[in-house]
Design a protein around this motif. Structure first.
Motif, PDB file in Angstrom:
ATOM      1  N   THR A   7       0.826  -1.207   0.062  1.00 50.15           N
ATOM      2  CA  THR A   7       0.110  -0.041   0.066  1.00 50.15           C
ATOM      3  C   THR A   7       0.910   1.135  -0.001  1.00 50.15           C
ATOM      4  O   THR A   7       2.109   1.253   0.168  1.00 50.15           O
ATOM      5  CB  THR A   7      -1.051   0.000   1.312  1.00 50.15           C
ATOM      6  N   GLY A   8       0.171   2.394  -0.179  1.00 52.30           N
ATOM      7  CA  GLY A   8       0.927   3.600  -0.254  1.00 52.30           C
ATOM      8  C   GLY A   8      -0.129   4.831  -0.514  1.00 52.30           C
ATOM      9  O   GLY A   8      -0.856   4.093  -1.230  1.00 52.30           O
ATOM     10  N   GLY A   9       0.301   5.928   0.006  1.00 52.87           N
ATOM     11  CA  GLY A   9      -0.694   7.143  -0.597  1.00 52.87           C
ATOM     12  C   GLY A   9      -0.455   7.280  -2.030  1.00 52.87           C
ATOM     13  O   GLY A   9       0.275   6.893  -2.771  1.00 52.87           O
ATOM     14  N   ILE A  10      -1.671   7.908  -2.430  1.00 51.18           N
ATOM     15  CA  ILE A  10      -1.563   8.457  -3.940  1.00 51.18           C
ATOM     16  C   ILE A  10      -0.509   9.065  -4.116  1.00 51.18           C
ATOM     17  O   ILE A  10      -0.163  10.106  -3.525  1.00 51.18           O
ATOM     18  CB  ILE A  10      -3.101   9.209  -4.268  1.00 51.18           C
ATOM     19  N   GLY A  11      -0.010   8.858  -5.227  1.00 50.21           N
ATOM     20  CA  GLY A  11       1.422   9.655  -6.015  1.00 50.21           C
ATOM     21  C   GLY A  11       2.652   9.058  -5.006  1.00 50.21           C
ATOM     22  O   GLY A  11       3.740   9.790  -5.319  1.00 50.21           O
ATOM     23  N   SER A  12       2.644   7.901  -4.299  1.00 51.06           N
ATOM     24  CA  SER A  12       3.569   7.576  -3.384  1.00 51.06           C
ATOM     25  C   SER A  12       4.663   6.877  -4.504  1.00 51.06           C
ATOM     26  O   SER A  12       5.897   6.630  -3.986  1.00 51.06           O
ATOM     27  CB  SER A  12       3.312   6.685  -2.318  1.00 51.06           C
ATOM     28  N   GLY A  13       4.164   6.029  -5.413  1.00 49.30           N
ATOM     29  CA  GLY A  13       5.114   5.511  -6.265  1.00 49.30           C
ATOM     30  C   GLY A  13       4.677   3.848  -6.052  1.00 49.30           C
ATOM     31  O   GLY A  13       5.439   2.846  -6.260  1.00 49.30           O
ATOM     32  N   PRO A 133       7.274  11.755   0.782  1.00 57.03           N
ATOM     33  CA  PRO A 133       6.644  12.960   1.419  1.00 57.03           C
ATOM     34  C   PRO A 133       5.745  13.784   0.709  1.00 57.03           C
ATOM     35  O   PRO A 133       5.665  13.497  -0.616  1.00 57.03           O
ATOM     36  CB  PRO A 133       8.182  14.048   1.514  1.00 57.03           C
ATOM     37  N   GLU A 134       4.874  14.214   1.583  1.00 55.95           N
ATOM     38  CA  GLU A 134       3.625  14.809   0.892  1.00 55.95           C
ATOM     39  C   GLU A 134       3.654  15.668  -0.365  1.00 55.95           C
ATOM     40  O   GLU A 134       2.994  15.695  -1.265  1.00 55.95           O
ATOM     41  CB  GLU A 134       2.824  15.514   2.000  1.00 55.95           C
ATOM     42  N   GLU A 135       4.920  16.501  -0.132  1.00 56.80           N
ATOM     43  CA  GLU A 135       5.063  17.603  -1.136  1.00 56.80           C
ATOM     44  C   GLU A 135       5.357  16.797  -2.700  1.00 56.80           C
ATOM     45  O   GLU A 135       5.178  17.093  -3.887  1.00 56.80           O
ATOM     46  CB  GLU A 135       6.289  18.423  -0.894  1.00 56.80           C
ATOM     47  N   ALA A 136       6.234  15.473  -2.449  1.00 63.52           N
ATOM     48  CA  ALA A 136       6.550  14.695  -3.769  1.00 63.52           C
ATOM     49  C   ALA A 136       5.590  14.019  -4.120  1.00 63.52           C
ATOM     50  O   ALA A 136       5.252  14.044  -5.471  1.00 63.52           O
ATOM     51  CB  ALA A 136       7.672  13.669  -3.132  1.00 63.52           C
ATOM     52  N   GLN A 137       4.520  13.648  -3.353  1.00 59.23           N
ATOM     53  CA  GLN A 137       3.118  13.172  -3.793  1.00 59.23           C
ATOM     54  C   GLN A 137       2.392  14.141  -4.535  1.00 59.23           C
ATOM     55  O   GLN A 137       1.949  13.856  -5.526  1.00 59.23           O
ATOM     56  CB  GLN A 137       2.279  12.566  -2.690  1.00 59.23           C
ATOM     57  N   VAL A 142       0.339  16.452  -9.768  1.00 57.94           N
ATOM     58  CA  VAL A 142       0.057  17.828 -10.741  1.00 57.94           C
ATOM     59  C   VAL A 142       0.925  17.200 -11.914  1.00 57.94           C
ATOM     60  O   VAL A 142       0.349  17.497 -12.995  1.00 57.94           O
ATOM     61  CB  VAL A 142       0.435  18.702  -9.903  1.00 57.94           C
ATOM     62  N   ALA A 143       2.274  16.947 -11.954  1.00 57.70           N
ATOM     63  CA  ALA A 143       2.992  16.764 -13.020  1.00 57.70           C
ATOM     64  C   ALA A 143       2.765  15.608 -13.797  1.00 57.70           C
ATOM     65  O   ALA A 143       2.693  15.760 -15.003  1.00 57.70           O
ATOM     66  CB  ALA A 143       4.452  16.677 -12.629  1.00 57.70           C
ATOM     67  N   ARG A 155      -7.775  14.393  -2.725  1.00 59.52           N
ATOM     68  CA  ARG A 155      -7.557  13.219  -3.011  1.00 59.52           C
ATOM     69  C   ARG A 155      -6.392  12.492  -1.687  1.00 59.52           C
ATOM     70  O   ARG A 155      -6.959  11.572  -1.087  1.00 59.52           O
ATOM     71  CB  ARG A 155      -7.092  12.658  -4.411  1.00 59.52           C
ATOM     72  N   MET A 156      -5.521  13.410  -1.460  1.00 58.45           N
ATOM     73  CA  MET A 156      -4.464  12.936  -0.491  1.00 58.45           C
ATOM     74  C   MET A 156      -5.052  12.942   0.917  1.00 58.45           C
ATOM     75  O   MET A 156      -5.039  11.935   1.922  1.00 58.45           O
ATOM     76  CB  MET A 156      -3.378  13.768  -0.541  1.00 58.45           C
TER      77      MET A 156
END
Length: 199
Positions: A7-13, A133-137, A142-143, A155-156
């Motif tokens: 598992t992992g948050g959206i955008g975590s990889g 980190p949340e900023e990386a997510q 966005v990108a 979403r986060m």
């Protein structure tokens, strides 16, 4: 058989880690992919979603408009609960079918985005959390996914916190570095999982 919850948050990889584990030979059971399959046109799942949310959630092709459903349920716990009550049992049945077909010595990786939120950690021999980190997510959403910052933050915020996810982990993959760093960690994780599966 070794059952691994990933598992992992959206955008975590998490998807990248899942793909790399599959490349090593893991049987990956992807809950999101199955969640799409169980609401394809002609399925009882789609009929149930339409009965609950109305014909407006269909695209002209007859497929589910996932973006529209997402806008309806994110931020509305009752509507999200209604959707989950339809989809989750269907996903669970399909996951069980895939697991029953796996060889006895398999490393089965369950790619489950909402593992922490739904209290599922106890179902697995290992729980691997991909953490960033949340900023990386936010930057990735966005990108790479073209979300607005507002949508990405919403979403986060609808998911478990980093702390809650890490609290259920038996292993944490830190995805704040390079793809090379990630590869090294996944390779090490795979060695550890296959050792455990073979013991």
């Amino acid at each position: 058989m070794l059952k691994v919850g990933l598992t992992g948050g959206i955008g975590s990889g998490k998807s990248e880690v899942s793909a790399r584990l599959a490349g090593h030979g893991a049987l990956v059971i992807d809950a999101d992919k199955i969640a799409r399959e169980v609401v394809e046109p002609g399925t009882p799942g789609l009929a149930a979603v339409v009965a609950e949310f109305g014909e407006d959630v269909l695209l002209p092709s007859g497929a589910l408009d996932r973006e529209k459903v997402g806008r309806i349920v994110f931020g509305d716990r009752d509507r999200l609960a209604a959707l989950n009550a339809i989809v989750h049992p269907l996903v669970g049945e399909r996951m069980q079918e895939l697991m029953d077909a796996a060889p006895a010595d398999a490393v089965v990786v369950y790619d489950v985005p909402l593992l922490a939120e739904n209290g599922l950690a106890g179902m697995y021999d290992e729980v691997v959390v991909v953490d960033a980190p949340e900023e990386a997510q936010l930057d990735r959403l966005v990108a790479r996914r073209g979300m607005t910052e507002e949508d990405a933050r919403a979403r986060m915020a609808s998911q478990a916190s980093r702390e809650d996810r890490r609290a259920v982990a038996t292993r944490v993959i830190d995805n704040s570095g390079t793809l090379g760093d990630l590869k090294t960690q996944v390779d090490s994780l795979w060695e550890s999982l296959t050792r455990r599966a073979g013991s």
